[in-house]
Design a protein around this motif. Structure first.
Motif, PDB file in Angstrom:
ATOM      1  N   LEU A 283      -3.316   5.827 -13.234  1.00 34.42           N
ATOM      2  CA  LEU A 283      -2.142   6.700 -13.067  1.00 34.42           C
ATOM      3  C   LEU A 283      -1.078   6.382 -14.113  1.00 34.42           C
ATOM      4  O   LEU A 283      -0.427   7.286 -14.643  1.00 34.42           O
ATOM      5  CB  LEU A 283      -1.572   6.561 -11.648  1.00 34.42           C
ATOM      6  N   GLU A 284      -0.926   5.109 -14.424  1.00 34.72           N
ATOM      7  CA  GLU A 284       0.055   4.740 -15.455  1.00 34.72           C
ATOM      8  C   GLU A 284      -0.338   5.354 -16.796  1.00 34.72           C
ATOM      9  O   GLU A 284       0.512   5.798 -17.569  1.00 34.72           O
ATOM     10  CB  GLU A 284       0.184   3.215 -15.547  1.00 34.72           C
ATOM     11  N   GLU A 285      -1.633   5.412 -17.015  1.00 30.73           N
ATOM     12  CA  GLU A 285      -2.129   5.972 -18.269  1.00 30.73           C
ATOM     13  C   GLU A 285      -1.744   7.444 -18.432  1.00 30.73           C
ATOM     14  O   GLU A 285      -1.519   7.915 -19.547  1.00 30.73           O
ATOM     15  CB  GLU A 285      -3.647   5.813 -18.321  1.00 30.73           C
TER      16      GLU A 285
ATOM     17  N   PHE B 158       2.433   8.109 -14.925  1.00 28.51           N
ATOM     18  CA  PHE B 158       3.110   7.759 -13.668  1.00 28.51           C
ATOM     19  C   PHE B 158       3.813   6.411 -13.783  1.00 28.51           C
ATOM     20  O   PHE B 158       3.335   5.501 -14.480  1.00 28.51           O
ATOM     21  CB  PHE B 158       2.095   7.671 -12.513  1.00 28.51           C
ATOM     22  N   LYS B 159       4.910   6.306 -13.062  1.00 26.94           N
ATOM     23  CA  LYS B 159       5.515   5.009 -12.801  1.00 26.94           C
ATOM     24  C   LYS B 159       5.020   4.592 -11.412  1.00 26.94           C
ATOM     25  O   LYS B 159       5.155   5.344 -10.438  1.00 26.94           O
ATOM     26  CB  LYS B 159       7.044   5.147 -12.803  1.00 26.94           C
ATOM     27  N   VAL B 160       4.404   3.419 -11.335  1.00 17.86           N
ATOM     28  CA  VAL B 160       3.831   2.964 -10.062  1.00 17.86           C
ATOM     29  C   VAL B 160       4.514   1.651  -9.674  1.00 17.86           C
ATOM     30  O   VAL B 160       4.514   0.698 -10.461  1.00 17.86           O
ATOM     31  CB  VAL B 160       2.305   2.751 -10.176  1.00 17.86           C
ATOM     32  N   LEU B 161       5.101   1.598  -8.484  1.00 14.03           N
ATOM     33  CA  LEU B 161       5.736   0.353  -8.046  1.00 14.03           C
ATOM     34  C   LEU B 161       4.655  -0.710  -7.818  1.00 14.03           C
ATOM     35  O   LEU B 161       3.522  -0.379  -7.469  1.00 14.03           O
ATOM     36  CB  LEU B 161       6.546   0.582  -6.768  1.00 14.03           C
ATOM     37  N   PRO B 162       5.005  -1.997  -8.017  1.00 16.91           N
ATOM     38  CA  PRO B 162       3.996  -3.058  -7.866  1.00 16.91           C
ATOM     39  C   PRO B 162       3.568  -3.193  -6.411  1.00 16.91           C
ATOM     40  O   PRO B 162       4.352  -3.609  -5.567  1.00 16.91           O
ATOM     41  CB  PRO B 162       4.727  -4.316  -8.352  1.00 16.91           C
ATOM     42  N   SER B 163       2.311  -2.839  -6.120  1.00 14.07           N
ATOM     43  CA  SER B 163       1.864  -2.735  -4.724  1.00 14.07           C
ATOM     44  C   SER B 163       1.097  -3.957  -4.245  1.00 14.07           C
ATOM     45  O   SER B 163       0.218  -4.476  -4.936  1.00 14.07           O
ATOM     46  CB  SER B 163       0.982  -1.500  -4.560  1.00 14.07           C
ATOM     47  N   LYS B 164       1.428  -4.380  -3.032  1.00 11.32           N
ATOM     48  CA  LYS B 164       0.604  -5.352  -2.302  1.00 11.32           C
ATOM     49  C   LYS B 164       0.062  -4.720  -1.026  1.00 11.32           C
ATOM     50  O   LYS B 164      -0.287  -5.421  -0.072  1.00 11.32           O
ATOM     51  CB  LYS B 164       1.440  -6.598  -1.956  1.00 11.32           C
TER      52      LYS B 164
END
Lengths: 365, 365
Positions: free
Chosen positions: A292-294, A297-303
């Protein structure tokens, strides 16, 4: 409720007329739907779960006529063993939503305000209203990176609830921060709602022995693939468990049925399967995030087993709508600060690929 | 809770410190025990129930990872069909105890007192305390024959709840009396709790279309032999169902799991089995009543799957104790007016014979 007349409304309890119920993610029955909206696990539960229910049918179908164990002792024992705590430290309920409701009643109906972040599980304000403590609630904004500011939780309060990892942001809080909150509030109950903890965050269960004001809440719905069963639990010292039991036994003596008890026990006993599935979700999450970043998208750091993502070039509501038209549903919250994000549940690799391909080759072309 | 210190109690919500939880009949794990204490059905559920759960395991075990339908629409449809009402008139919950709890919240949190008899289901005062309406409760004594005096229910109130047949007395109230109560209270909700109605009493469900203030509550635990599953329901006009849905969706979105939904649907679809089992319980009840009367018991006229019986020559608590020492448990309530009665669940003919033989040849010799 729009078609109910004022005259008919006279039958309702006045406080119930004001309720704004929780709206769960939809469960549509559409063919070939890719359902990435309610944070369900893409993998089935342990085969031992199916075998356990099978065994109930074969060995004790007759026992369906009998009430289940009101204390669900077998389930508490299995959880205690898996979590490395005493049975006396375990409370169980009909899904973690019921456990959370009981937590609000048991600890949070106080003269002082309860504290939680502005962006968090949207059921908390609903419980507050249900138990008529809305006016005593203090909502504390996350910072610009959607992180908790621990200093905010060092003010007078009647209880604190923090989702960790947070939902829908997916961001985890470290145990050091949680310990700071616990230490700063020796007279309030601090609840850590760990619905998503098994996907890479660190659980506060290990702190339960040390802090007499800590309640940790978890669920079998996400990491154990048992959303269809409704089993949640809380871990805390016995003087807090006793409050939850008093509430539970004043509401519903037998909340967990015989199938759910047997199935959940089997799940807790299959540690190997559990760890393997969680690991798969984590790996798939990292790949989806990169993909998605590619495409911008901006993706929040997920746990967690979902990601919270936004795209500068496209309105999130519109994006959700276009995905839906293509048979992919994700969760969109029309709320301040997060109305340009989508909450996307981690699917299998193939499902995530369908999402990425649809975005890349169809919607964003 | 005696081992919790005052200091630890500071964590509890003040109102929760005062709760006196419901005490369910015990579920001991003793070999060769004759369990006549919790009004469970002596016969197993319909074989179609087992087949339905089997089908879930075979066809859709994978679906356990997905949340159940939050509205349990399939279950509401099956209940609506069996009860000859519209689906919009049905509410379902995790056992009738949960349905009753929601009823108290939805309708009874009023400025005016709620009314119920002095001898009735002992969970009602617990719900009243839970929702903090105890001080607004008016408890109305049954007459000397343990019957309701309808005139008592013609005073200002914020809601009425009547168990029919009543528990633990087993005595049924006629529909005429219920209609009088409904007519006298056009501005209050009247709840008829029909947990035991299928064993010979007449249901008020047929009155729902006529009265906009009536809620009828039933359960699958007794007449459908599904106590192990936890499914209860209410029938009322849509403006009352909407209040229950608002409460339910402010507490727990998904209260009934996939197995329970499938199993209960199958039970409602097997009308023939249902009627046959109820008829068996009724016949067995009449025989047990005659047998006990023969050895000196006074037995109240029962329309339930239990009887309420006393023996002039022997203290009821002592009798319960002696039965227990012989592996037979019945329910004893140490409460004013009824502390010389035993509540005895109807077993199979063989089980009832064991009870009668034990009394006749062992205890009362």
């Amino acid at each position: 409720m729009s078609n109910i007349t004022t005259e008919q409304m006279r039958f309702w309890s006045p406080s119930v007329r004001e309720l704004e119920p929780y709206v769960p993610g939809e469960q549509p029955k559409i063919q070939n739907l890719l359902k990435l909206n309610t944070n369900e696990n893409p993998y089935p539960p342990s085969p031992k779960v199916v075998a356990a229910v099978q065994a109930v049918l074969v060995d004790s179908a007759d026992a369906l006529r009998l009430y289940p164990d009101p204390d669900a002792t077998a389930l508490k024992q299995a959880i205690a063993k898996q979590q490395h705590v005493e049975v006396s430290h375990v409370f169980v309920g009909n899904g973690s939503d019921e456990v959370l409701a009981h937590i609000f009643k048991a600890f949070f109906v106080q003269d002082k305000p309860i504290l939680y972040p502005d962006i968090t599980y949207s059921f908390y304000p609903v419980y507050s209203q249900f138990f008529e403590i809305s006016t005593q609630t203090k909502i504390l904004p996350l910072n610009d990176d959607f992180e908790i500011n621990v200093e905010d939780y060092k003010q007078p309060n009647g209880g604190i609830i923090i989702t960790n990892p947070n939902a829908p942001t997916s961001i985890a809080l470290g145990l050091e921060a949680i310990e700071q909150v616990l230490l700063a509030n020796p007279d309030s109950v601090v609840v850590i709602d760990e619905a998503y903890v098994d996907f890479g965050a660190i659980s506060a269960v290990n702190l339960v022995e040390k802090y007499d004001n800590l309640v940790v809440c978890q669920t079998t719905s996400k990491s154990r693939s048992l959303a269809g069963l409704r089993v949640g639990f809380a871990i805390a010292q016995p003087h807090l468990i006793a409050a939850l039991e008093a509430v539970k036994n004043s509401f519903n003596s037998y909340p967990i049925d015989r199938f759910a008890i047997a199935a959940a026990v089997a799940s807790f006993e299959d540690q190997e399967y559990f760890e393997a599935q969680c690991q798969k979700v984590i790996e798939t999450r990292e790949k989806l995030t990169a993909d998605l970043e590619e495409i911008g998208f901006k993706v929040l750091p997920s746990k967690a087993n979902f990601i919270f993502a936004s795209l500068a070039s496209k309105d999130a509501a519109e994006l959700a709508k276009q995905l839906r038209e293509r048979g992919i549903i994700v969760r969109y919250f029309n709320k301040p600060r997060i109305n340009q994000f989508l909450r996307i549940t981690i699917g299998t690799d193939a499902q995530n690929q369908r999402l990425v391909d649809t975005l890349k080759n169809d919607i964003l072309v």
